[in-house]
Design a protein around this motif. Structure first.
Motif, PDB file in Angstrom:
ATOM      1  N   LYS A  99       0.828  -1.210   0.000  1.00 19.07           N
ATOM      2  CA  LYS A  99       0.000   0.000   0.000  1.00 19.07           C
ATOM      3  C   LYS A  99       0.863   1.261   0.000  1.00 19.07           C
ATOM      4  CE  LYS A  99      -2.010   0.872   3.959  1.00 19.07           C
ATOM      5  NZ  LYS A  99      -1.405   2.131   4.463  1.00 19.07           N
ATOM      6  N   ASP A 100       1.907   1.269   0.825  1.00 18.67           N
ATOM      7  CA  ASP A 100       2.695   2.491   0.986  1.00 18.67           C
ATOM      8  C   ASP A 100       3.606   2.764  -0.202  1.00 18.67           C
ATOM      9  OD1 ASP A 100       1.426   2.686   3.370  1.00 18.67           O
ATOM     10  OD2 ASP A 100       3.159   2.240   4.627  1.00 18.67           O
ATOM     11  N   THR A 101       4.159   1.723  -0.803  1.00 15.97           N
ATOM     12  CA  THR A 101       4.986   1.950  -1.992  1.00 15.97           C
ATOM     13  C   THR A 101       4.142   2.519  -3.131  1.00 15.97           C
ATOM     14  OG1 THR A 101       4.695  -0.405  -2.535  1.00 15.97           O
ATOM     15  CG2 THR A 101       6.765   0.232  -1.489  1.00 15.97           C
ATOM     16  N   LEU A 102       2.954   1.969  -3.310  1.00 16.36           N
ATOM     17  CA  LEU A 102       2.074   2.462  -4.371  1.00 16.36           C
ATOM     18  C   LEU A 102       1.645   3.900  -4.092  1.00 16.36           C
ATOM     19  CD1 LEU A 102       0.786   1.528  -6.999  1.00 16.36           C
ATOM     20  CD2 LEU A 102      -1.185   0.727  -5.689  1.00 16.36           C
ATOM     21  N   ALA A 103       1.305   4.173  -2.834  1.00 13.62           N
ATOM     22  CA  ALA A 103       0.879   5.537  -2.489  1.00 13.62           C
ATOM     23  C   ALA A 103       2.017   6.536  -2.697  1.00 13.62           C
ATOM     24  CB  ALA A 103       0.395   5.573  -1.046  1.00 13.62           C
ATOM     25  N   LEU A 104       3.250   6.149  -2.332  1.00 16.10           N
ATOM     26  CA  LEU A 104       4.372   7.067  -2.491  1.00 16.10           C
ATOM     27  C   LEU A 104       4.617   7.384  -3.966  1.00 16.10           C
ATOM     28  CD1 LEU A 104       6.635   8.719  -1.259  1.00 16.10           C
ATOM     29  CD2 LEU A 104       8.091   6.686  -1.318  1.00 16.10           C
ATOM     30  N   THR A 105       4.493   6.391  -4.836  1.00 13.68           N
ATOM     31  CA  THR A 105       4.681   6.677  -6.262  1.00 13.68           C
ATOM     32  C   THR A 105       3.650   7.684  -6.762  1.00 13.68           C
ATOM     33  OG1 THR A 105       3.307   4.801  -6.995  1.00 13.68           O
ATOM     34  CG2 THR A 105       5.655   4.374  -6.656  1.00 13.68           C
ATOM     35  N   ARG A 106       2.408   7.562  -6.259  1.00 17.93           N
ATOM     36  CA  ARG A 106       1.362   8.498  -6.685  1.00 17.93           C
ATOM     37  C   ARG A 106       1.629   9.899  -6.131  1.00 17.93           C
ATOM     38  NH1 ARG A 106       0.970   4.793  -9.525  1.00 17.93           N
ATOM     39  NH2 ARG A 106      -0.848   3.459  -9.884  1.00 17.93           N
ATOM     40  N   ILE A 107       2.028   9.985  -4.877  1.00 18.34           N
ATOM     41  CA  ILE A 107       2.353  11.282  -4.271  1.00 18.34           C
ATOM     42  C   ILE A 107       3.473  11.956  -5.060  1.00 18.34           C
ATOM     43  CG2 ILE A 107       3.351  12.388  -2.219  1.00 18.34           C
ATOM     44  CD1 ILE A 107       2.002  10.120  -0.576  1.00 18.34           C
ATOM     45  N   ALA A 108       4.518  11.179  -5.380  1.00 14.94           N
ATOM     46  CA  ALA A 108       5.667  11.741  -6.083  1.00 14.94           C
ATOM     47  C   ALA A 108       5.314  12.170  -7.503  1.00 14.94           C
ATOM     48  CB  ALA A 108       6.799  10.710  -6.104  1.00 14.94           C
ATOM     49  N   GLN A 109       4.499  11.374  -8.180  1.00  8.42           N
ATOM     50  CA  GLN A 109       4.089  11.745  -9.541  1.00  8.42           C
ATOM     51  C   GLN A 109       3.308  13.049  -9.542  1.00  8.42           C
ATOM     52  OE1 GLN A 109       1.968   8.244 -10.745  1.00  8.42           O
ATOM     53  NE2 GLN A 109       3.824   7.034 -11.111  1.00  8.42           N
ATOM     54  N   GLU A 110       2.398  13.195  -8.593  1.00  9.31           N
ATOM     55  CA  GLU A 110       1.600  14.420  -8.543  1.00  9.31           C
ATOM     56  C   GLU A 110       2.443  15.632  -8.161  1.00  9.31           C
ATOM     57  OE1 GLU A 110      -1.838  13.991  -6.120  1.00  9.31           O
ATOM     58  OE2 GLU A 110      -2.855  12.677  -7.562  1.00  9.31           O
ATOM     59  N   ALA A 111       3.519  15.396  -7.401  1.00 10.42           N
ATOM     60  CA  ALA A 111       4.405  16.492  -7.010  1.00 10.42           C
ATOM     61  C   ALA A 111       5.420  16.824  -8.099  1.00 10.42           C
ATOM     62  CB  ALA A 111       5.132  16.140  -5.720  1.00 10.42           C
ATOM     63  N   GLY A 112       5.429  16.044  -9.177  1.00 13.37           N
ATOM     64  CA  GLY A 112       6.373  16.289 -10.259  1.00 13.37           C
ATOM     65  C   GLY A 112       7.781  15.821  -9.962  1.00 13.37           C
ATOM     66  N   ALA A 113       7.909  14.883  -8.995  1.00 13.84           N
ATOM     67  CA  ALA A 113       9.225  14.328  -8.646  1.00 13.84           C
ATOM     68  C   ALA A 113       9.107  12.810  -8.568  1.00 13.84           C
ATOM     69  CB  ALA A 113       9.720  14.899  -7.315  1.00 13.84           C
ATOM     70  N   PRO A 114       8.897  12.142  -9.708  1.00 10.07           N
ATOM     71  CA  PRO A 114       8.630  10.694  -9.694  1.00 10.07           C
ATOM     72  C   PRO A 114       9.750   9.895  -9.052  1.00 10.07           C
ATOM     73  CG  PRO A 114       9.122  11.478 -11.918  1.00 10.07           C
ATOM     74  CD  PRO A 114       8.945  12.696 -11.073  1.00 10.07           C
ATOM     75  N   THR A 115       9.352   8.866  -8.316  1.00  9.38           N
ATOM     76  CA  THR A 115      10.300   7.988  -7.617  1.00  9.38           C
ATOM     77  C   THR A 115      10.494   6.723  -8.458  1.00  9.38           C
ATOM     78  OG1 THR A 115       8.420   7.142  -6.368  1.00  9.38           O
ATOM     79  CG2 THR A 115       9.767   8.833  -5.310  1.00  9.38           C
ATOM     80  N   ARG A 116      11.432   6.768  -9.388  1.00  9.15           N
ATOM     81  CA  ARG A 116      11.611   5.657 -10.327  1.00  9.15           C
ATOM     82  C   ARG A 116      12.030   4.372  -9.619  1.00  9.15           C
ATOM     83  NH1 ARG A 116       8.478   7.868 -13.902  1.00  9.15           N
ATOM     84  NH2 ARG A 116       9.371   9.581 -15.121  1.00  9.15           N
ATOM     85  N   LEU A 117      12.852   4.489  -8.581  1.00 14.14           N
ATOM     86  CA  LEU A 117      13.292   3.283  -7.873  1.00 14.14           C
ATOM     87  C   LEU A 117      12.110   2.575  -7.211  1.00 14.14           C
ATOM     88  CD1 LEU A 117      16.616   4.466  -6.179  1.00 14.14           C
ATOM     89  CD2 LEU A 117      16.379   2.822  -8.044  1.00 14.14           C
ATOM     90  N   ILE A 118      11.199   3.341  -6.622  1.00 13.56           N
ATOM     91  CA  ILE A 118      10.053   2.730  -5.955  1.00 13.56           C
ATOM     92  C   ILE A 118       9.069   2.178  -6.985  1.00 13.56           C
ATOM     93  CG2 ILE A 118       8.250   3.052  -4.227  1.00 13.56           C
ATOM     94  CD1 ILE A 118      11.183   3.307  -3.278  1.00 13.56           C
ATOM     95  N   GLU A 119       8.905   2.873  -8.096  1.00 11.73           N
ATOM     96  CA  GLU A 119       8.059   2.337  -9.164  1.00 11.73           C
ATOM     97  C   GLU A 119       8.577   0.981  -9.626  1.00 11.73           C
ATOM     98  OE1 GLU A 119       7.859   5.236 -12.258  1.00 11.73           O
ATOM     99  OE2 GLU A 119       6.918   6.763 -11.009  1.00 11.73           O
ATOM    100  N   ALA A 120       9.904   0.883  -9.788  1.00 11.80           N
ATOM    101  CA  ALA A 120      10.503  -0.392 -10.191  1.00 11.80           C
ATOM    102  C   ALA A 120      10.323  -1.455  -9.112  1.00 11.80           C
ATOM    103  CB  ALA A 120      11.985  -0.198 -10.496  1.00 11.80           C
ATOM    104  N   THR A 121      10.427  -1.045  -7.845  1.00 15.35           N
ATOM    105  CA  THR A 121      10.251  -1.980  -6.728  1.00 15.35           C
ATOM    106  C   THR A 121       8.861  -2.605  -6.766  1.00 15.35           C
ATOM    107  OG1 THR A 121      11.818  -0.803  -5.302  1.00 15.35           O
ATOM    108  CG2 THR A 121      10.144  -2.145  -4.205  1.00 15.35           C
ATOM    109  N   VAL A 122       7.847  -1.783  -7.005  1.00 20.41           N
ATOM    110  CA  VAL A 122       6.475  -2.294  -7.086  1.00 20.41           C
ATOM    111  C   VAL A 122       6.351  -3.304  -8.217  1.00 20.41           C
ATOM    112  CG1 VAL A 122       4.076  -1.665  -7.569  1.00 20.41           C
ATOM    113  CG2 VAL A 122       5.460  -0.220  -6.070  1.00 20.41           C
ATOM    114  N   GLY A 123       6.908  -2.976  -9.364  1.00 23.53           N
ATOM    115  CA  GLY A 123       6.827  -3.883 -10.512  1.00 23.53           C
ATOM    116  C   GLY A 123       7.568  -5.182 -10.287  1.00 23.53           C
TER     117      GLY A 123
END
Length: 437
Positions: free
Chosen positions: A268-292
């Motif tokens: 839940k938290d990894t997915l939420a953080l990726t969404r927070i970061a995307q909306e802030a314009g600072a995407p978290t590529r490492l966490i996106e990859a972690t989820v995948g």
């Protein structure tokens, strides 16, 4: 404490153990009735005794009336659910916002309204807006106090924490001084053991929770990828993890390969953080990859079991040891067993499973074709393949010879690496583990 779920109940009982008077508000009638009778609706080692002791001492009570609970309260904690929102993965704050409205209607004197639930950045300030809109006359502060409780060790984590994070509204007229004094008093017993209590901005505290869980999830996905690489090149992932973990900059924890992380927090938290970061314009590529990586791994583990079973599981009896996402909990949320057993059932496997505490919680999530057994050896009886999905301590004590005597086949797929490869081979098993030769 608004909410008598896992976080709310553990926190309330521990706060009461500290000597605070704690009133828990729980609106689910069945859960409330159980709590009032001293029956704990979740499995957490030691929690039943702690709740009983603090209730007996008169410091912990349960009710459904929020107005009665907040009268005279100096700190009001919101510990309601924040599940992923359908469609986009954001945390659903419906319950948090409604709790804020009810608190505002019920308050009469100054109090600090504290978010204990895991919430996105900006939630505490939104709570302040809701309270002001509902009751412009109220005198209050808001704070953020995220939890860092490991299921199965939650009481120890609360009583002897690595750190306590408290976010304050530095824009308040007093810079958050009054709220700091209240929460400092709540956590005063921890000063005696010199546990770090860190005060920071609201936004920083809210983000620290997501960042911490996401970093740990990233370590798990990293070591799982290293395990796959070890298998290809003939290396041993456990020796690799030791070699890495003894570096103080890296640390030894969360470097254990397996079928992928699960539970109530990391997915839940990894997915939420990726969404927070995307909306802030600072995407978290490492966490996106972690989820995948984690999602793909659970699917791959089902394929590994099929391959070890000779390329097909149709008509084969598969014994499964462990269903929960980790030992010492009955939590089935995002457990690796769910996608793995669904795929094995779809491919025609006969599945017999055993988990020391998780089977009642597992039933709604697993295929109806799964048979639940009375013990590990019962599950293993006449099995063609045995699969370890959760590393419960009692499974480690299973003698290879007893397993061999019970099973029909000789294939073991140990996705938690709990058995000794040499001993398993000597017992005649075709033994498959993760990241080991």
């Amino acid at each position: 404490m608004i909410g008598g779920g896992y976080v709310g109940l553990v926190s309330a009982a521990c706060f009461a153990k500290f000597g605070n008077d704690v009133a828990v508000v729980e609106i689910d009638p069945d859960r409330l009735a159980a709590l009032r009778e001293g029956r704990i609706p979740i499995y957490e080692p030691g929690l039943d005794g702690l709740v009983a002791d603090t209730m007996r001492a008169g410091r912990l009570s349960f009710g459904a009336d929020i107005s009665a609970a907040v009268q005279g309260a100096e700190a009001i904690f919101i510990a309601v659910g924040t599940p992923p929102r359908n469609g986009d993965g954001h945390a659903d704050l419906t319950y948090v916002h409604e709790a804020a409205r009810q608190i505002a209607r019920a308050m009469t004197d100054y109090a600090v309204i504290v978010t204990k639930s895991t919430v996105p950045v900006g939630t505490s300030r939104r709570i302040a807006e809701i309270v002001r809109d509902t009751r412009p006359d109220l005198d209050f502060d808001v704070a953020s106090n995220p939890e860092f409780l490991r299921e199965g060790n939650a009481i120890g984590d609360f009583m002897k924490p690595d750190r306590v994070i408290v976010g304050l509204d530095e824009d308040a007229p007093d810079g958050g001084a009054r709220a700091r004094a209240v929460l400092g008093a709540v956590y005063r017993p921890l000063y005696l053991i010199e546990a770090p209590v860190l005060f920071m901005k609201l936004e920083t505290a809210e983000l620290t929770k997501y960042a911490s869980n996401s970093f740990l999830a990233m370590k798990i996905s990293f070591i799982n990828e290293m395990a796959d690489l070890c298998e290809r090149v003939g290396a041993n992932v456990h020796d690799l993890a030791r070699g890495m973990g003894l570096d103080g900059r890296i640390g030894r924890k969360f470097l254990h390969p397996g079928p992928g992380y699960g539970g109530s927090c990391f997915p839940k938290d990894t997915l939420a953080l990726t969404r927070i970061a995307q909306e802030a314009g600072a995407p978290t590529r490492l966490i996106e990859a972690t989820v995948g990586v984690n999602d793909a791994r659970k699917v791959a583990m089902a394929g590994r079991i099929v391959a070890a079973s000779g390329g097909s599981v149709r008509g084969r009896r598969i014994a499964v040891l462990g269903l929960t996402f980790k030992p010492e909990t009955d939590d089935m949320r995002e457990a690796a067993s769910i996608p793995i057993l669904v795929r094995l059932a779809e491919q025609g496997a006969e599945i017999r499973a055993f988990d020391p505490v998780g089977m009642p919680a597992a039933r709604p999530h697993l295929p109806q074709a799964v048979t639940y057994c009375d013990s590990a050896l019962d599950a293993a009886t006449d099995a063609d393949t045995l699969v370890v999905l959760t590393e419960w301590t009692e499974f480690r004590a299973l003698a290879p010879g007893r397993l061999a005597a019970a099973m029909r086949g000789r294939v073991v797929v140990d996705l938690r690496n709990i058995f000794d490869p040499v001993a398993m081979q000597e017992a005649g098993f075709a033994y498959h583990s993760v990241g080991r030769p």
